[in-house]
Design a protein around this motif. Structure first.
Motif, mmCIF file in Angstrom:
data_model
loop_
_atom_site.group_PDB
_atom_site.id
_atom_site.type_symbol
_atom_site.label_atom_id
_atom_site.label_comp_id
_atom_site.label_asym_id
_atom_site.label_seq_id
_atom_site.Cartn_x
_atom_site.Cartn_y
_atom_site.Cartn_z
ATOM 1 N N ARG A 14 0.833 -1.206 0.000
ATOM 2 C CA ARG A 14 0.000 0.000 0.000
ATOM 3 C C ARG A 14 0.867 1.255 0.000
ATOM 4 O O ARG A 14 0.559 2.241 -0.671
ATOM 5 N N GLU A 15 1.963 1.224 0.745
ATOM 6 C CA GLU A 15 2.844 2.390 0.798
ATOM 7 C C GLU A 15 3.573 2.592 -0.532
ATOM 8 O O GLU A 15 3.753 3.732 -0.982
ATOM 9 N N ILE A 16 3.979 1.522 -1.171
ATOM 10 C CA ILE A 16 4.626 1.646 -2.489
ATOM 11 C C ILE A 16 3.644 2.224 -3.498
ATOM 12 O O ILE A 16 3.992 3.100 -4.294
ATOM 13 N N ASP A 17 2.393 1.763 -3.468
ATOM 14 C CA ASP A 17 1.393 2.300 -4.386
ATOM 15 C C ASP A 17 1.076 3.760 -4.085
ATOM 16 O O ASP A 17 0.752 4.535 -4.994
ATOM 17 N N ARG A 18 1.197 4.162 -2.830
ATOM 18 C CA ARG A 18 0.914 5.548 -2.453
ATOM 19 C C ARG A 18 2.043 6.488 -2.822
ATOM 20 O O ARG A 18 1.833 7.579 -3.355
ATOM 21 N N ILE A 19 3.286 6.076 -2.560
ATOM 22 C CA ILE A 19 4.442 6.959 -2.717
ATOM 23 C C ILE A 19 5.179 6.714 -4.031
ATOM 24 O O ILE A 19 5.769 7.624 -4.613
ATOM 25 N N GLY A 20 5.160 5.485 -4.509
ATOM 26 C CA GLY A 20 5.955 5.113 -5.679
ATOM 27 C C GLY A 20 5.762 5.975 -6.908
ATOM 28 O O GLY A 20 6.730 6.215 -7.643
ATOM 29 N N PRO A 21 4.537 6.468 -7.204
ATOM 30 C CA PRO A 21 4.367 7.286 -8.404
ATOM 31 C C PRO A 21 5.015 8.666 -8.340
ATOM 32 O O PRO A 21 5.099 9.342 -9.378
ATOM 33 N N HIS A 22 5.462 9.113 -7.168
ATOM 34 C CA HIS A 22 6.061 10.448 -7.078
ATOM 35 C C HIS A 22 7.302 10.510 -7.978
ATOM 36 O O HIS A 22 8.175 9.637 -7.906
ATOM 37 N N PRO A 23 7.429 11.545 -8.797
ATOM 38 C CA PRO A 23 8.523 11.579 -9.779
ATOM 39 C C PRO A 23 9.921 11.658 -9.180
ATOM 40 O O PRO A 23 10.896 11.310 -9.863
ATOM 41 N N HIS A 35 6.027 -0.394 -10.405
ATOM 42 C CA HIS A 35 6.318 1.042 -10.388
ATOM 43 C C HIS A 35 7.695 1.369 -10.953
ATOM 44 O O HIS A 35 8.078 2.536 -10.987
ATOM 45 N N GLY A 36 8.433 0.352 -11.394
ATOM 46 C CA GLY A 36 9.752 0.603 -11.965
ATOM 47 C C GLY A 36 10.770 1.092 -10.962
ATOM 48 O O GLY A 36 11.678 1.851 -11.321
ATOM 49 N N LEU A 37 10.660 0.650 -9.708
ATOM 50 C CA LEU A 37 11.552 1.117 -8.647
ATOM 51 C C LEU A 37 12.558 0.037 -8.265
ATOM 52 O O LEU A 37 12.164 -1.077 -7.881
ATOM 53 N N PRO A 38 13.854 0.316 -8.359
ATOM 54 C CA PRO A 38 14.846 -0.614 -7.813
ATOM 55 C C PRO A 38 14.686 -0.740 -6.300
ATOM 56 O O PRO A 38 14.158 0.168 -5.641
#
Length: 351
Positions: free
Chosen positions: A140-149, A179-182
């Protein structure tokens, strides 16, 4: 000395001035609790000489690296840094026994990072933290914060109760890949909270032994990630092993490949040699780089692991063992330095 080339620093520790920094970003009951008693995270071995550079304390006083403007003046500008990946320091949330407390602190830190650090300078990019002991809350936290550029990474502690390849963590990896996050793994609180002992032999007696043994955790996590099929299941996922050393990697790849040839039936989901997954899906940061007296020995290790493609420069600012980009690895060819100090990170983080 000004750096002659552009640099991307992949491990810069921005610090809280105090626990009060998080209070505006917390909900009850955590807001009142932390406002009254501070943030309490599992402790572990402490350095008898401290861990911070004395000159990193802001001119107005306080905690080293807690002032964004002073960090820019002392680190970003003098070393020609195009980007500084802010990795924070609250990794112990991952081994706190209370997953709800860990989730609250992680969310508050992420909001604080986005509100009070990332807008302060165009070089700043952030690594978010998540409560891995509760994968549902972490997702849930990744989905909330992950889109931030300006969020470019998810940072986990190398301290953990079970190796990171375990399928318990796979929902986190699915979200990270989406989200494409390492995912970075960073030392912190080995032996504290709900983590396993800090070494394979148990608990050492002092900080020197603990600090020297940290690479053991990275080896265990890397073997687990490969053998549990994480990179086959999530082929676009990348891991960054931060501040865990480099020189141990060749023998681990050799040993893992050798054992895989005899025992591949135990991991039928693997389609490639273990070392191939490591080379394709993993990166290591340079600090603390092991530099022997004979530089040719280090160069041989670099050749063994294709360091030109796997290494990312990190200074570990503001820690006492800070690596100056104008002084380390100066004898590497210019193109190798350009990739390690700049290009690899630019590509990995899509900067």
């Amino acid at each position: 000395m000004a750096a002659p080339m552009k640099v991307i620093d992949c491990d810069v520790h921005n610090m809280l001035r105090s626990s009060a920094d998080l209070v505006p970003y917390l909900k009850e009951p955590w807001k009142s609790m932390i406002a009254s008693f501070g943030v309490h995270m599992p402790g572990t071995y402490s350095s008898p000489i401290g861990v911070m550079r004395k000159d990193a304390v802001p001119p107005g006083g306080g905690i080293a690296a807690s002032d964004p403007d002073y960090l820019v003046e002392q680190l970003v500008k003098p070393y020609n840094m195009e980007y500084a990946i802010l990795t924070g320091g609250l990794y112990a949330v991952n081994v706190h026994p209370d997953p709800d407390y860990a989730a609250a602190v992680a969310s508050a830190y992420n909001d604080y990072l986005i509100a009070e650090w990332l807008p302060r300078h165009p070089s700043f990019k952030g690594a978010m933290i998540v409560p891995v002991q509760d994968p549902q809350q972490a997702v849930r936290e990744i989905d909330r914060i992950g889109p931030h550029p300006d969020i470019v990474e998810i940072m986990l502690a190398s301290a953990s109760p079970i190796p990171y390849g375990n399928r318990f963590y796979h929902p986190i990896y699915e979200a990270a890949e989406r989200h494409g996050l390492p995912i970075g793994i960073h030392p912190g609180s080995e032996g504290g909270g709900i983590s396993a002992p800090p070494t394979a032999a148990g608990y050492p007696t002092n900080y020197l032994q603990w600090h020297t043994s940290l690479s053991q955790n990275f080896m265990a996590h890397l073997i687990s990630l490969v053998c549990e099929g994480v990179f086959e299941k999530f082929p676009r996922l990348r891991f960054v092993l931060v501040e865990g050393g480099v020189a141990w990697l060749p023998h681990l790849m050799w040993r893992l490949d050798k054992n895989y040839k005899a025992l591949r039936w135990t991991v039928p989901w693997l389609k490639k040699m273990p070392s191939e997954y490591i080379r394709e899906n993993c990166f290591l940061t340079t600090q603390p780089i092991e530099e022997p007296e004979d530089f040719e020995q280090l160069k041989q290790i670099f050749d063994m692991i294709d360091a030109e493609r796997m290494l990312l420069f990190s200074s570990d600012y503001p820690h006492w063992d800070f690596d100056d980009p104008t002084h380390i690895l100066r004898r590497l060819p210019e193109e190798s330095r350009r990739r390690i100090f700049y290009q690899n990170a630019k590509e990995l983080y899509n900067l």
